[in-house]
Scaffold this active site. Structure first.
Site, PDB file in Angstrom:
ATOM      1  N   HIS A 169       1.120  -2.298   3.084  1.00 41.71           N
ATOM      2  CA  HIS A 169       0.509  -1.154   3.794  1.00 41.71           C
ATOM      3  C   HIS A 169      -0.421  -1.531   4.846  1.00 41.71           C
ATOM      4  CE1 HIS A 169      -2.842   2.001   3.283  1.00 41.71           C
ATOM      5  NE2 HIS A 169      -1.803   2.685   2.656  1.00 41.71           N
TER       6      HIS A 169
ATOM      7  N   GLN B 136      -2.101  -1.268  -5.718  1.00 40.78           N
ATOM      8  CA  GLN B 136      -1.235  -0.695  -6.585  1.00 40.78           C
ATOM      9  C   GLN B 136      -0.874  -1.234  -8.058  1.00 40.78           C
ATOM     10  OE1 GLN B 136      -0.032   2.214  -6.029  1.00 40.78           O
ATOM     11  NE2 GLN B 136      -0.469   2.600  -3.937  1.00 40.78           N
TER      12      GLN B 136
ATOM     13  N   LYS C 155      -7.758   4.536  -6.881  1.00 42.69           N
ATOM     14  CA  LYS C 155      -6.337   4.674  -7.478  1.00 42.69           C
ATOM     15  C   LYS C 155      -6.392   4.437  -8.824  1.00 42.69           C
ATOM     16  CE  LYS C 155      -4.112   3.436  -2.916  1.00 42.69           C
ATOM     17  NZ  LYS C 155      -4.036   4.447  -2.322  1.00 42.69           N
TER      18      LYS C 155
ATOM     19  N   ASP D  28      -3.531  -7.855  -2.120  1.00 41.91           N
ATOM     20  CA  ASP D  28      -3.798  -6.345  -2.089  1.00 41.91           C
ATOM     21  C   ASP D  28      -3.519  -5.982  -3.349  1.00 41.91           C
ATOM     22  OD1 ASP D  28      -4.053  -3.773  -1.835  1.00 41.91           O
ATOM     23  OD2 ASP D  28      -2.902  -3.575  -0.044  1.00 41.91           O
TER      24      ASP D  28
ATOM     25  N   CYS E 113       1.913   5.115   5.051  1.00 39.31           N
ATOM     26  CA  CYS E 113       1.285   3.950   5.601  1.00 39.31           C
ATOM     27  C   CYS E 113       2.034   2.666   5.494  1.00 39.31           C
ATOM     28  CB  CYS E 113      -0.201   3.947   5.109  1.00 39.31           C
ATOM     29  SG  CYS E 113      -1.134   5.291   5.237  1.00 39.31           S
TER      30      CYS E 113
END
Lengths: 411, 145
Positions: A122, A202, A225, A199, A366
């Site tokens: 991303h 997700q 999220k 990261d 993104c």
């Protein structure tokens, strides 16, 4: 009745209509809806406990401080971090990754050093490293993909070299929905003396995460999220690294002692939390973690897998649908389905689905370098959460069948 | 919401096979227009001679609305003076913002008036205005030459 039905009543927004049709919310990769318990925790904070934490000598301020610091401990346990003081609150994953890039990257990466990221990042885990590389004269290298969308094992071995100072990788791609082999990448990074930034935007909402088991050095995620309000995020980092880093933002609440020409900074975590923090958001994050742990990630994962297994064979039957990242052979697919409708721009697809009450994302997600790599201008993405149902999938697929009709391209 | 009205066959047709989608042989100004959030990307080419848009064309990729809007805009401005093009631009922006709703006034926009209903799709307004904003910037670039 599918397992997810019992959760839907907890989410007031899911009962709404969109364009006159019952809402089918399939944009969970962008942000999730919030359960009543999270909304109430925010109302409870602002309605009953609001005060500036860490400052006042009065009871309300102490209560606000407790709420905020309790959230830190909840996050620590949630991601299995060794210590609560390693949990830094930020406004989102982007800010967390910028903190890592500007405070760790700018200090520890120099001219000729190499930063390795993946093509599936991303922008939030890409642009900051591009900035560090530019500012420091370092080289930014990319790990590319196998034909099935997974990271190339050969490339992981080839790109991470003794020149590599930092590796940044997403645990789950927000476009392809594939779980990356973070532990293997960590082993390779650590073997050459590089640090690993993960990261988790997700992943944390969908699977149990243990930052120690992943062997990450930094781990970033957003609250919104994972059922929390927007405006609260986390950077976890190893204490030894965080202790040695300069502050990212400076000002109130992050100091030990200030004179006209000099400041001694506070210890962790305050060193990285300048200014009044988002205590209401932290209260919401705590309630979100409570909610998720009550359901358990085994159930969450099972529901998402059921939706995936239900949707994919049907989509493969539609000759006008192209799927991306859906052919993995490694049993590592999460509930993210990226697709295109033949001869129709993703935005037109999303607008037509919108008219049917179905919310999906359209655009580059993104992840423009990934789009360029895949040779597409844009795509549509449907992303599931545990409150989605097979009926949602039915409504989505029925709407997809309408798209080409509306565009006068035949069925 | 009049979705069918917006995705008329005309728009679908314009976006599939736009007659204005090609390069010019001797453009005086070429300017890219992008919607960063969508991936719509056009490159507008103009040949301006004596304050008149002698020829115009575009290349690029994007949704049906942005592609059709660009093609319709080119139909409208080709052969017009720069001042006339700017007046049509103001008319188009007025229509999309719903500040001008009188169909008699909008008649001047010819086919582009079909995009009036995009005002009902707030998420798509930026697609319809991309080409016109690009034209605005291109005419400014041309003027500063």
């Amino acid at each position: 009745m599918s397992d997810s039905q019992e959760f839907r009543k907890d989410f007031p927004l899911l009962g709404q209509k969109m364009n006159g049709k019952p809402l089918v919310y399939l944009d969970n990769g962008a942000t999730t809806q919030k359960p009543e318990s999270v909304i109430q925790s925010m109302c409870g904070y602002y309605g009953g406990c609001n005060a500036n934490p860490h400052r006042g000598a009065y009871a309300l301020s102490v209560e606000a401080t407790d709420i905020y610091e309790n959230a830190r401990v909840r996050v620590q346990r949630f991601i299995h971090a060794p210590a609560a003081r390693e949990v830094i609150f930020t406004k989102n994953a982007t800010e967390a990754l910028n903190l890592a890039a500007y405070s760790y990257g700018m200090t520890n990466i120099g001219s000729g050093d190499e930063i390795v990221i993946t093509i599936a990042e991303h922008h939030s885990n890409l642009v900051p490293w591009q900035q560090v590389a530019k500012a420091k004269g370092a080289v930014l290298k990319y790990i590319y993909l196998e034909a099935d969308g997974n990271l190339s094992t050969d490339d992981i071995a080839a790109k991470i070299t003794p020149k590599t100072k930092l590796v940044a990788v997403t645990q789950v791609s927000n476009v392809l929905g594939l779980v990356n082999p973070v532990r293997e990448i960590a082993a390779r990074a650590h073997a050459v003396g590089a640090v690993l930034v993960v990261d988790g935007s997700q992943s944390v909402a969908h699977m149990a995460v243990d930052v120690q088991e992943l062997d990450a050095d930094f781990f970033a995620f957003s609250g919104h999220k994972m059922l929390s309000p927007m405006g609260i995020g986390v950077l976890w980092g190893r204490a030894a690294l965080l202790d040695a880093m300069p502050p990212f933002l400076t000002g109130g609440d992050m100091i030990e002692y200030v004179t006209e020409q000099h400041t001694d900074f506070a210890e962790l975590p305050a060193k990285f939390e300048a200014g009044t923090q988002n205590v209401g958001g932290a209260a919401g994050l705590t309630a979100a973690i409570d909610y998720l742990e009550k359901i358990g990630f085994d159930r969450i994962g099972a529901i998402e897998k059921d939706l995936l297994d239900y949707a994919l064979p049907q989509l493969r039957q539609l000759p006008f649908i192209t799927l991306y990242g859906c052919d993995t052979t490694q049993n590592n697919k999460t509930g993210i389905i990226t697709f295109n409708v033949k001869d129709v721009h993703p935005h037109d697809v999303a607008t037509i689905l919108d008219a049917e009450g179905v919310a999906v994302r359209a655009g580059h997600h993104c992840a423009q370098p990934l789009m360029q790599y895949l040779g597409v201008n844009a795509t549509c993405r449907a992303s599931f959460y545990f409150y989605n149902t097979r009926e949602d999938v039915d409504r989505w697929i029925a709407a997809l069948k309408k798209v080409r009709e509306v565009m006068h391209l035949g069925a | 919401m009049g979705l069918e009205a917006i995705y008329t066959e005309l728009i679908a047709e314009q976006s599939r096979n736009p007659e204005n989608k090609h390069h010019l042989t001797a453009p005086t100004v070429v300017l890219k227009g992008r919607n960063p959030s969508c991936g719509d990307e056009i490159s507008l080419e103009l040949r301006v001679e004596n304050d008149r848009i002698a020829d115009a064309a575009f290349t690029g990729v994007g949704c049906a609305i942005s592609q059709a809007s660009t093609s319709m805009m080119i139909d409208l401005i080709k052969g017009k003076t720069v001042a006339e093009a700017k007046r049509l631009m103001a008319l188009f922006f007025g229509m999309i913002k719903r500040e001008i709703t009188d169909d008699a006034v909008l008649e001047e926009l010819d086919e582009a008036a079909a995009l009036k209903n995009v005002a009902n799709l707030p998420a798509r307004v930026k697609c319809a205005v991309l080409s016109w904003h690009t034209l605005e910037d291109a005419l400014q670039t041309e003027k500063e030459k």
